[in-house]
Design a protein around this motif. Structure first.
Motif, PDB file in Angstrom:
ATOM      1  N   PHE A  61       0.825  -1.200   0.000  1.00  0.00           N
ATOM      2  CA  PHE A  61       0.000   0.000   0.000  1.00  0.00           C
ATOM      3  C   PHE A  61       0.866   1.260   0.000  1.00  0.00           C
ATOM      4  CE2 PHE A  61      -2.896  -3.180   1.883  1.00  0.00           C
ATOM      5  CZ  PHE A  61      -3.888  -3.120   0.910  1.00  0.00           C
ATOM      6  N   PHE A  62       0.371   2.250  -0.739  1.00  0.00           N
ATOM      7  CA  PHE A  62       1.034   3.543  -0.835  1.00  0.00           C
ATOM      8  C   PHE A  62       0.066   4.596  -0.326  1.00  0.00           C
ATOM      9  CE2 PHE A  62       2.755   0.678  -3.931  1.00  0.00           C
ATOM     10  CZ  PHE A  62       4.124   0.856  -3.832  1.00  0.00           C
ATOM     11  N   ALA A  63       0.593   5.576   0.372  1.00  0.00           N
ATOM     12  CA  ALA A  63      -0.250   6.662   0.883  1.00  0.00           C
ATOM     13  C   ALA A  63       0.255   7.966   0.299  1.00  0.00           C
ATOM     14  CB  ALA A  63      -0.175   6.705   2.412  1.00  0.00           C
ATOM     15  N   ARG A  64      -0.656   8.724  -0.307  1.00  0.00           N
ATOM     16  CA  ARG A  64      -0.251   9.991  -0.921  1.00  0.00           C
ATOM     17  C   ARG A  64      -1.379  10.986  -0.764  1.00  0.00           C
ATOM     18  NH1 ARG A  64      -3.563   7.637  -3.868  1.00  0.00           N
ATOM     19  NH2 ARG A  64      -3.957   7.897  -6.081  1.00  0.00           N
ATOM     20  N   PRO A  65      -1.097  12.280  -0.960  1.00  0.00           N
ATOM     21  CA  PRO A  65      -2.150  13.274  -0.773  1.00  0.00           C
ATOM     22  C   PRO A  65      -3.346  12.972  -1.660  1.00  0.00           C
ATOM     23  CG  PRO A  65      -0.026  14.356  -1.016  1.00  0.00           C
ATOM     24  CD  PRO A  65       0.191  12.903  -1.307  1.00  0.00           C
ATOM     25  N   ALA A  66      -4.525  13.293  -1.189  1.00  0.00           N
ATOM     26  CA  ALA A  66      -5.755  12.932  -1.885  1.00  0.00           C
ATOM     27  C   ALA A  66      -5.830  13.528  -3.287  1.00  0.00           C
ATOM     28  CB  ALA A  66      -6.959  13.388  -1.062  1.00  0.00           C
ATOM     29  N   ASP A  67      -5.157  14.656  -3.507  1.00  0.00           N
ATOM     30  CA  ASP A  67      -5.275  15.299  -4.814  1.00  0.00           C
ATOM     31  C   ASP A  67      -4.206  14.850  -5.807  1.00  0.00           C
ATOM     32  OD1 ASP A  67      -3.151  16.429  -3.571  1.00  0.00           O
ATOM     33  OD2 ASP A  67      -3.896  18.478  -3.595  1.00  0.00           O
ATOM     34  N   THR A  68      -3.395  13.865  -5.444  1.00  0.00           N
ATOM     35  CA  THR A  68      -2.358  13.369  -6.355  1.00  0.00           C
ATOM     36  C   THR A  68      -2.790  12.034  -6.928  1.00  0.00           C
ATOM     37  OG1 THR A  68      -0.718  14.401  -4.976  1.00  0.00           O
ATOM     38  CG2 THR A  68       0.094  12.813  -6.566  1.00  0.00           C
ATOM     39  N   GLY A  69      -3.002  11.982  -8.220  1.00  0.00           N
ATOM     40  CA  GLY A  69      -3.476  10.743  -8.820  1.00  0.00           C
ATOM     41  C   GLY A  69      -2.376   9.768  -9.161  1.00  0.00           C
ATOM     42  N   THR A  70      -1.124  10.219  -9.220  1.00  0.00           N
ATOM     43  CA  THR A  70      -0.068   9.353  -9.737  1.00  0.00           C
ATOM     44  C   THR A  70       0.723   8.676  -8.626  1.00  0.00           C
ATOM     45  OG1 THR A  70       1.705  10.966  -9.678  1.00  0.00           O
ATOM     46  CG2 THR A  70       0.232  11.021 -11.598  1.00  0.00           C
ATOM     47  N   ALA A  71       1.387   7.619  -9.041  1.00  0.00           N
ATOM     48  CA  ALA A  71       2.235   6.885  -8.106  1.00  0.00           C
ATOM     49  C   ALA A  71       3.688   6.972  -8.564  1.00  0.00           C
ATOM     50  CB  ALA A  71       1.776   5.443  -8.024  1.00  0.00           C
ATOM     51  N   ASP A  72       4.000   7.989  -9.372  1.00  0.00           N
ATOM     52  CA  ASP A  72       5.340   8.101  -9.969  1.00  0.00           C
ATOM     53  C   ASP A  72       6.447   8.048  -8.915  1.00  0.00           C
ATOM     54  OD1 ASP A  72       3.943   8.435 -12.224  1.00  0.00           O
ATOM     55  OD2 ASP A  72       4.389  10.575 -12.510  1.00  0.00           O
ATOM     56  N   GLU A  73       6.156   8.668  -7.792  1.00  0.00           N
ATOM     57  CA  GLU A  73       7.149   8.766  -6.729  1.00  0.00           C
ATOM     58  C   GLU A  73       7.621   7.390  -6.248  1.00  0.00           C
ATOM     59  OE1 GLU A  73       7.121  10.585  -2.230  1.00  0.00           O
ATOM     60  OE2 GLU A  73       5.407  10.942  -3.523  1.00  0.00           O
ATOM     61  N   PHE A  74       6.769   6.405  -6.414  1.00  0.00           N
ATOM     62  CA  PHE A  74       7.063   5.077  -5.868  1.00  0.00           C
ATOM     63  C   PHE A  74       7.536   4.097  -6.951  1.00  0.00           C
ATOM     64  CE2 PHE A  74       3.463   6.836  -3.328  1.00  0.00           C
ATOM     65  CZ  PHE A  74       4.184   7.106  -2.167  1.00  0.00           C
ATOM     66  N   SER A  75       7.943   4.617  -8.115  1.00  0.00           N
ATOM     67  CA  SER A  75       8.237   3.735  -9.255  1.00  0.00           C
ATOM     68  C   SER A  75       9.363   2.751  -8.961  1.00  0.00           C
ATOM     69  CB  SER A  75       8.583   4.574 -10.486  1.00  0.00           C
ATOM     70  OG  SER A  75       9.696   5.381 -10.179  1.00  0.00           O
TER      71      SER A  75
ATOM     72  N   ILE B   5       9.654   1.024  -6.424  1.00  0.00           N
ATOM     73  CA  ILE B   5       9.113  -0.119  -5.672  1.00  0.00           C
ATOM     74  C   ILE B   5       8.025  -0.838  -6.465  1.00  0.00           C
ATOM     75  CG2 ILE B   5       7.900  -0.794  -3.555  1.00  0.00           C
ATOM     76  CD1 ILE B   5       9.118   1.781  -2.270  1.00  0.00           C
ATOM     77  N   ILE B   6       7.239  -0.067  -7.240  1.00  0.00           N
ATOM     78  CA  ILE B   6       6.093  -0.663  -7.957  1.00  0.00           C
ATOM     79  C   ILE B   6       6.552  -1.420  -9.190  1.00  0.00           C
ATOM     80  CG2 ILE B   6       4.001  -0.114  -9.262  1.00  0.00           C
ATOM     81  CD1 ILE B   6       3.479   2.166  -7.367  1.00  0.00           C
ATOM     82  N   LYS B   7       5.893  -2.536  -9.436  1.00  0.00           N
ATOM     83  CA  LYS B   7       6.164  -3.352 -10.615  1.00  0.00           C
ATOM     84  C   LYS B   7       5.629  -2.611 -11.844  1.00  0.00           C
ATOM     85  CE  LYS B   7       5.532  -8.170 -11.948  1.00  0.00           C
ATOM     86  NZ  LYS B   7       4.919  -9.431 -11.509  1.00  0.00           N
ATOM     87  N   GLU B   8       6.434  -2.589 -12.928  1.00  0.00           N
ATOM     88  CA  GLU B   8       5.978  -1.869 -14.131  1.00  0.00           C
ATOM     89  C   GLU B   8       4.755  -2.565 -14.713  1.00  0.00           C
ATOM     90  OE1 GLU B   8       9.166  -3.123 -13.979  1.00  0.00           O
ATOM     91  OE2 GLU B   8      10.090  -1.254 -13.284  1.00  0.00           O
TER      92      GLU B   8
END
Lengths: 146, 395
Positions: free
Chosen positions: A127-141, A143-146
């Motif tokens: 699980f990733f937690a990010r501000p409600a107004d941010t739709g992307t998960a780029d910051e976690f790339s 760790i995340i599987k492409e």
């Protein structure tokens, strides 16, 4: 033995439900059919009323950061070159407390966050937690599987 | 209903193996050498031991059952205590009740573990289902990650500063230097503490215990038997345990001790002000603070102030705390970490009497002491909170 290419892969049997929900892009947790208590981490029966009738249902993904850490060490070879890591304890609006990789924009007690489940590079959902107004998960790339 | 007293019970033969950073030996060696030390100290034969209580993380796939075969003994009472850092006071309680009930005459209680480069990783990888699913994947930092967040919450909630945690660590190092048995045997100044590298913020290097190999133990028997053997002993004034307390708290800031401490002091017929030294479970200094509060040495949220006002060294005139140096100076020898405080308390209360010499870190005039335990991070906190109040026997 820890694997340089993958984060920890072991999970309990019940985790397959978390993976299935993440594949659908839906945040689901176990909800008790009898008393409606939302459960996390996954378990075999309700810690409130002890009923074993738990159903994986969509629940609110909103939450609040209760505490967080910037971590400079890991026993996992995968994480050693990705330090520092930011991890938070999130109080979900639906009840339980959940650990998540925390966005750099949310490193503050009381920060409002949105939870998102994605497969990490071991293929298991984290699980990733990010501000409600941010739709992307780029910051976690990393760790995340492409 | 008040719990039955432990009046007729004696704890004897406080025994510790020297800790080591790593060992090629397996857990049965640590437990076996401690067992041998216990009977030698007490002047007993191994056949005299008819009860055995073990706490160990690295003994698997063996168990306390396997240990009877290793030791070549045939006890009528066995107990394995899966409570890690809470296991010492719990072992004393279990052993005492067995002896009082007549189920065993002499119980050997031992916490021991080995350590090599893989044991710690293997342990935290598979610590519990909740942890494997929902904590370990987030960086594999082990308990540091969890306790860093507990520490931050405590600091923000109650205004504790890093320096306050530092006072605990620095005082314990002074105690360790006096005791002379610790792995970390270099002086630690507040400047050293503050300048240490961050591990999992706000935790820095000297807030974290190093996993090591080692073992600690003691024997439980009747006072009558201890006296007939001519052994110095400590008595149990009161003891308690509580598990999964305050589970409704979203972040851990209090442990189960507060739920039984009044009952415990009442049974002991003393208060926290009468305790001559305190041995807490110091996996992280914030947890020591929780114990000081929840066991009534100060009010909730006031431990930072308490450690500012009270020297914690063995001879500082305040409340002597973790007089052996604690895990922050000795290292954490697995489940032995749960025995360290209890064994040091017995040692303090049995030294300097009969033929036993004084300790180099002897707390002057100590008549009563408390040891508390804390163990098992199932998810986001440890679940087991134990404590025991001991008194010097009739030496």
């Amino acid at each position: 033995m820890s694997d340089k290419s993958r984060p920890p892969v072991n999970r309990s049997r019940l985790w397959r439900h978390v993976n299935a929900a993440a594949a659908e892009g839906v945040f689901k947790l176990q909800v008790c059919d009898a008393c409606h208590k939302v459960q996390y981490p996954p378990r075999e029966f309700c810690s409130g009323c002890l009923s074993d009738a738990l159903t994986w249902e969509p629940v609110s993904a909103g939450g609040t950061a209760l505490s967080w850490t910037r971590s400079h060490s890991s026993v996992s070879r995968f994480f050693k070159d990705k330090l520092p890591l930011h991890v938070g304890i999130i109080k979900l609006d639906c009840g339980p407390v959940l650990f998540a990789h925390l966005s750099m924009d949310s490193l503050q007690t009381g920060a409002r966050v949105q939870i998102m489940g994605r497969p990490d590079k071991s293929g298991q959902t984290v699980f990733f937690a990010r501000p409600a107004d941010t739709g992307t998960a780029d910051e976690f790339s990393m760790i995340i599987k492409e | 209903m008040q719990t039955q007293s432990y009046d007729d019970i004696a704890l004897v033969a406080a025994t510790s193996l020297p800790y080591a950073r790593r060992s090629e030996r397996e857990a049965p060696w640590f437990i076996g050498r401690t067992f041998a030390g216990l009977i030698e100290t007490a002047g007993l034969q191994k056949e005299d031991i008819d009860g055995l209580a073990i706490a160990s993380f690295t003994l698997a796939p063996d168990s306390v059952v396997s240990m009877t075969e290793y030791l070549g003994i045939s006890p009528g009472w066995l107990e394995q205590i899966p409570m890690g850092g809470a296991s010492g006071p719990v072992a004393a309680r279990r052993g005492a009740r067995a002896v009082q009930a007549g189920d065993a005459r002499i119980v050997a209680c031992i916490g021991g573990d080995t350590a090599d480069s893989n044991t710690f990783t293997n342990l935290i990888e598979n610590f519990s289902r909740f942890s494997t699913d929902a904590v370990y994947p987030y960086g594999a930092g082990g308990p540091n990650t969890v306790f860093a967040m507990i520490t931050r919450n405590y600091m923000e909630k109650y205004g504790a500063k890093r320096e306050d945690f530092g006072r605990i660590c620095v005082a314990q190092r002074q105690n360790a230097l006096a005791a002379g048995t610790a792995i970390f045997n270099k002086p630690l100044s507040m400047d050293d503490y503050m300048a240490a590298r961050p591990v999992s913020e706000p935790l820095h290097l000297f807030d974290c215990v190093m996993p090591v190999a080692g073992a600690d133990g003691f024997l439980v028997m009747t006072v009558e038997r201890a006296e007939s053997l001519g052994l110095p002993y400590a008595t149990i004034l009161a003891a308690g345990e509580r598990h999964n307390a305050w589970f409704e708290d979203d972040v851990h800031f209090r442990g189960g001790w507060g739920l039984y401490r009044d009952e415990m002091y009442e049974a002991a017929n003393i208060g926290p002000g009468d305790i001559d030294f305190l041995q807490t479970y110091d996996d992280y200094p914030v947890i020591t603070m929780l114990q000081m509060e929840d066991l009534g040495f100060c009010e909730k949220g006031r431990a930072a102030e308490f450690v500012r006002d009270n020297p914690l060294t063995w001879n500082g005139g305040g409340l002597p705390h973790n007089t052996s140096g604690g895990q922050l100076s000795m290292g954490q020898a697995g489940a032995a970490g749960g025995f360290l405080g209890t064994v040091e308390a017995i040692r303090q209360l049995t030294a300097g009497g009969l033929s036993a010499p004084e300790l180099p870190n002897q707390v002057a005039g100590a008549r009563t002491g408390m040891a508390s335990g804390y163990g098992m991070v199932n998810y986001d906190r440890c679940l087991c909170a134990s404590a025991i109040i001991l008194a010097r026997g009739n030496q």
